[in-house]
Design a protein around this motif. Structure first.
Motif, short mmCIF file in Angstrom:
data_model
loop_
_atom_site.label_atom_id
_atom_site.label_comp_id
_atom_site.label_asym_id
_atom_site.label_seq_id
_atom_site.Cartn_x
_atom_site.Cartn_y
_atom_site.Cartn_z
N ALA A 502 0.83 -1.20 0.00
CA ALA A 502 0.00 0.00 0.00
C ALA A 502 0.87 1.26 0.00
O ALA A 502 0.52 2.27 -0.63
CB ALA A 502 -0.94 -0.01 1.20
N GLU A 503 2.00 1.20 0.68
CA GLU A 503 2.92 2.34 0.67
C GLU A 503 3.47 2.57 -0.73
O GLU A 503 3.61 3.72 -1.17
CB GLU A 503 4.06 2.10 1.66
CG GLU A 503 3.65 2.10 3.13
CD GLU A 503 3.34 3.49 3.67
OE1 GLU A 503 3.31 4.45 2.87
OE2 GLU A 503 3.12 3.60 4.89
N VAL A 504 3.76 1.48 -1.45
CA VAL A 504 4.23 1.61 -2.83
C VAL A 504 3.15 2.24 -3.70
O VAL A 504 3.42 3.14 -4.52
CB VAL A 504 4.65 0.24 -3.39
CG1 VAL A 504 4.95 0.33 -4.89
CG2 VAL A 504 5.86 -0.30 -2.64
N GLN A 505 1.91 1.78 -3.52
CA GLN A 505 0.80 2.35 -4.29
C GLN A 505 0.63 3.83 -3.99
O GLN A 505 0.34 4.63 -4.88
CB GLN A 505 -0.49 1.59 -3.98
CG GLN A 505 -0.49 0.15 -4.43
CD GLN A 505 -1.49 -0.70 -3.67
OE1 GLN A 505 -2.54 -0.21 -3.24
NE2 GLN A 505 -1.19 -1.97 -3.49
N ARG A 506 0.82 4.20 -2.75
CA ARG A 506 0.70 5.61 -2.38
C ARG A 506 1.78 6.43 -3.09
O ARG A 506 1.51 7.53 -3.57
CB ARG A 506 0.80 5.76 -0.86
CG ARG A 506 0.25 7.08 -0.36
CD ARG A 506 -0.26 7.01 1.05
NE ARG A 506 0.74 6.62 2.03
CZ ARG A 506 0.51 6.58 3.35
NH1 ARG A 506 -0.69 6.92 3.80
NH2 ARG A 506 1.44 6.21 4.18
N GLU A 507 2.99 5.90 -3.16
CA GLU A 507 4.06 6.60 -3.87
C GLU A 507 3.73 6.74 -5.36
O GLU A 507 3.97 7.78 -5.98
CB GLU A 507 5.38 5.85 -3.69
CG GLU A 507 5.93 5.91 -2.27
CD GLU A 507 7.17 5.04 -2.12
OE1 GLU A 507 7.64 4.50 -3.14
OE2 GLU A 507 7.65 4.89 -0.98
N GLN A 508 3.17 5.67 -5.94
CA GLN A 508 2.80 5.72 -7.35
C GLN A 508 1.73 6.77 -7.61
O GLN A 508 1.80 7.55 -8.57
CB GLN A 508 2.31 4.34 -7.81
CG GLN A 508 3.41 3.29 -7.87
CD GLN A 508 2.87 1.89 -8.06
OE1 GLN A 508 1.78 1.55 -7.58
NE2 GLN A 508 3.62 1.05 -8.75
N LEU A 509 0.73 6.81 -6.73
CA LEU A 509 -0.35 7.79 -6.90
C LEU A 509 0.13 9.21 -6.60
O LEU A 509 -0.38 10.17 -7.18
CB LEU A 509 -1.53 7.40 -6.00
CG LEU A 509 -2.26 6.14 -6.46
CD1 LEU A 509 -3.17 5.60 -5.36
CD2 LEU A 509 -3.06 6.41 -7.73
N GLU A 510 1.11 9.35 -5.73
CA GLU A 510 1.71 10.66 -5.50
C GLU A 510 2.39 11.15 -6.79
O GLU A 510 2.33 12.34 -7.12
CB GLU A 510 2.72 10.60 -4.36
CG GLU A 510 2.11 10.50 -2.97
CD GLU A 510 1.52 11.81 -2.48
OE1 GLU A 510 1.53 12.80 -3.24
OE2 GLU A 510 1.04 11.84 -1.33
N THR A 511 3.04 10.23 -7.51
CA THR A 511 3.66 10.59 -8.78
C THR A 511 2.60 11.05 -9.78
O THR A 511 2.79 12.04 -10.50
CB THR A 511 4.42 9.38 -9.36
OG1 THR A 511 5.45 8.99 -8.45
CG2 THR A 511 5.03 9.71 -10.71
N VAL A 512 1.48 10.34 -9.81
CA VAL A 512 0.38 10.73 -10.70
C VAL A 512 -0.15 12.10 -10.32
O VAL A 512 -0.36 12.97 -11.19
CB VAL A 512 -0.75 9.68 -10.64
CG1 VAL A 512 -1.96 10.14 -11.46
CG2 VAL A 512 -0.26 8.32 -11.12
N HIS A 513 -0.37 12.33 -9.04
CA HIS A 513 -0.90 13.60 -8.57
C HIS A 513 0.07 14.74 -8.87
O HIS A 513 -0.35 15.83 -9.32
CB HIS A 513 -1.18 13.52 -7.07
CG HIS A 513 -1.92 14.69 -6.52
ND1 HIS A 513 -1.28 15.72 -5.84
CD2 HIS A 513 -3.23 15.01 -6.55
CE1 HIS A 513 -2.18 16.61 -5.47
NE2 HIS A 513 -3.37 16.21 -5.89
N ARG A 514 1.35 14.52 -8.66
CA ARG A 514 2.35 15.55 -8.92
C ARG A 514 2.36 15.92 -10.41
O ARG A 514 2.42 17.09 -10.77
CB ARG A 514 3.72 15.05 -8.47
CG ARG A 514 4.83 16.08 -8.58
CD ARG A 514 6.04 15.65 -7.78
NE ARG A 514 6.50 14.31 -8.11
CZ ARG A 514 6.38 13.25 -7.31
NH1 ARG A 514 5.81 13.37 -6.12
NH2 ARG A 514 6.84 12.06 -7.68
N TYR A 515 2.29 14.91 -11.26
CA TYR A 515 2.25 15.15 -12.71
C TYR A 515 1.03 15.99 -13.08
O TYR A 515 1.13 16.96 -13.84
CB TYR A 515 2.21 13.80 -13.45
CG TYR A 515 1.83 13.92 -14.90
CD1 TYR A 515 2.77 14.25 -15.87
CD2 TYR A 515 0.51 13.68 -15.31
CE1 TYR A 515 2.41 14.35 -17.20
CE2 TYR A 515 0.15 13.78 -16.64
CZ TYR A 515 1.09 14.12 -17.59
OH TYR A 515 0.73 14.23 -18.90
N ALA A 516 -0.14 15.62 -12.54
CA ALA A 516 -1.38 16.29 -12.93
C ALA A 516 -1.50 17.70 -12.35
O ALA A 516 -1.90 18.63 -13.05
CB ALA A 516 -2.58 15.44 -12.50
#
Length: 532
Positions: A502-516
């Protein structure tokens, strides 16, 4: 020899890795993919890995760095879906080939083996075998054929500009293996088709377009051809196919399970084409009518050159390869990579779960725990649907790998929770799951400042925030279950692994959010551009 494989996680790439791992001449293998596989499982564990998105020319310098020290590149990366995203397909399939070759040349590599196709050939109306000298203008009406022709023109141009660079282009027939069953269903047939019924019933009557015929090759046989071309330093075009030709009767025999009563019912091709076109436009069928045009008009190939110059011959017939595929379709077979993911939710290691007769101990109120887990399952159901839709909506963005990898992890975890509840004797809470499902879909109708069919630049920001909140809630859910792992009959380490995921998924979604968020609210910037 050190070999790099671009597109190493799909149907053919997986088979190539499997084959190369058994070749004594191969010293090292580098797998390159947009979305990395589970490297704890073979054949992916035998390779080194580099993540790269080849659709942008920006990838060339970093890819060249990754390729340095390798002797040959086997280029297999090819995007088949989504049909509606023609510009995306062209960027990945045609421009991507150019980018891979340019990176290889910069890295000092002077040899490549590239995946072309029977689809590159000009149409015919007969079954006379054609060799590699047949015209390569493609089949009109097929975007796949159009892109394969464009790809070969890229190869021609590159060879003219780099006379010291040798390219072998393999032109295989249809490629089948059991492990591609789920992928084939997803790309061509769709989830609505009840292919699971093929496990218990094979239809004796097959309605097929008149004049249909097909050549095929087993993925393992094709992998051997790629390896031979790489190891021998082959140059030029090679047809790759099994010896037998599957006409209407042959297809009916295999699909019916060799039933003595198997009957092919020829249908007018124009009628079938119209039905496919209508089903595709209605989004019921993933493939479009161009695939039928391709199947009806590509030539029968003569594979004599590959036999002579590559010392290659198929070990499987086309009928055997098709039979494997049908079995894989019925069972939803796959591999632990995103392109080949199995159809059904699966728990990878069932030894992590309690015995089927395990019941929650007296130290925990089973009714309360059941409701708690059911609520988390309802949230997981909504989360799977939302992030699956996100992956489809943003397939043409640089953050698609992060979204799709998180989506697959969330999908697997939901399967784990379903199985865990089942083993506790907890009934599925259909009502709450249905409410969550409906709520997730209703949320898509919210106004976003754009026309209903447009993507708003702010939508990806909000979607990422919703999923970040959901993953954070899920993380705490796993923590709670870890505290009660003994009562559930599960090793606490299993829940800790889920927390880490779940921590990895959170990092991945943080990358998505930062991009957007850096792009969403600036009128001069495009949220969906192809660079980070």
């Amino acid at each position: 020899m050190r070999i790099a494989v671009v597109g190493a996680t799909g149907n053919v790439g997986t088979a190539v890795l499997r084959h190369l791992s058994g070749r004594a001449e191969v010293d090292a293998v580098l797998g390159i993919a947009r979305r990395l596989p589970d490297t704890s499982v073979e054949p992916y564990g035998s390779a080194q890995w580099h993540q790269a998105d080849i659709q942008s020319s920006d990838v060339i310098p970093e890819l060249a760095d990754a390729l340095r020290g390798y002797d040959v590149v086997i280029h297999l990366a090819w995007l088949i879906q989504p049909n509606s995203e023609r510009s995306l397909l062209r960027r990945v399939n045609v421009d991507g080939t150019r980018h891979v070759l340019e990176a290889a040349a910069r890295a000092g590599i002077r040899q490549a083996v590239v995946a072309s196709s029977v689809g590159v050939y000009s149409p015919v109306e007969d079954a006379t075998p054609r060799d590699e000298t047949w015209s390569t203008e493609g089949v009109p009406g097929s975007h796949y054929s159009e892109d394969k022709v464009a790809q070969e023109r890229v190869l021609d141009e590159f060879e003219q500009q780099h006379p010291d660079f040798s390219i072998a282009r393999l032109r295989p027939a249809l490629v089948f293996q059991r492990g591609a069953g789920s992928e084939i269903q997803r790309y061509f047939i769709g989830s609505i088709a009840p292919v699971q019924l093929l496990q218990i019933f094979r239809p004796p009557v097959l309605p097929l377009p008149s004049g249909v015929r097909a050549q095929a090759v087993h993925a393992d046989d094709l992998a051997a051809a790629y390896a031979q071309a790489a190891l021998l330093g082959a140059h030029g075009a090679f047809n790759i196919c099994a010896d037998d030709l599957l006409d209407g009767k042959g297809l009916a025999d295999v699909i019916s399970g060799r039933s003595p009563a198997a009957v092919q019912v020829p249908l007018p091709a124009s009628v079938v084409r119209g039905l496919i076109k209508a089903a595709h436009r209605a989004r019921v069928l993933p493939m479009d009518e161009g695939w039928l045009d391709l199947a009806r008009h590509v030539p029968v190939m003569d594979s004599g050159r590959a036999r002579e110059q590559l010392d290659w011959s198929p070990r499987h017939t086309a009928a055997q390869a098709l039979e494997e595929l049908i079995e894989g379709l019925a069972a939803g077979e796959g591999h632990p990579s995103l392109p080949l993911r199995p159809r059904d939710l699966q728990v990878q290691d069932r030894s992590e779960l309690p015995p089927t007769d395990h019941l929650v101990g007296e130290q925990v109120d089973p009714v309360l725990l059941r409701h708690y887990m059911a609520d988390h399952l309802a949230g997981a159901t909504a989360g799977v649907n939302r992030i699956k839709r996100m992956a489809a909506d943003y397939v043409d963005t640089p953050v698609f790998p992060e979204i799709s990898e998180a989506a697959e992890a969330i999908r697997r975890e939901r399967g784990f929770l379903i199985e865990l509840m089942k083993r506790q004797g907890f009934p599925r809470a259909i009502g709450s799951a249905a409410v969550a499902w409906a709520g997730e879909r209703a949320g898509r109708l919210k106004p976003n400042g754009r026309l209903p069919l447009d993507r708003s630049p702010s939508t990806l920001v909000l979607e990422a925030e919703i999923m970040l909140s959901a993953v954070t809630g899920k993380l705490h859910g796993w923590s709670t279950m870890k505290d009660h792992a003994e009562a559930l009959g599960v090793d606490p380490g299993v829940f800790q692994a889920l927390i880490d995921d779940a921590e990895v998924q959170r990092e991945q979604l943080e990358t998505v959010h930062r991009y957007a968020r850096h792009r969403a609210f600036r009128p001069a910037r495009d949220t969906f551009d192809k660079t980070r």
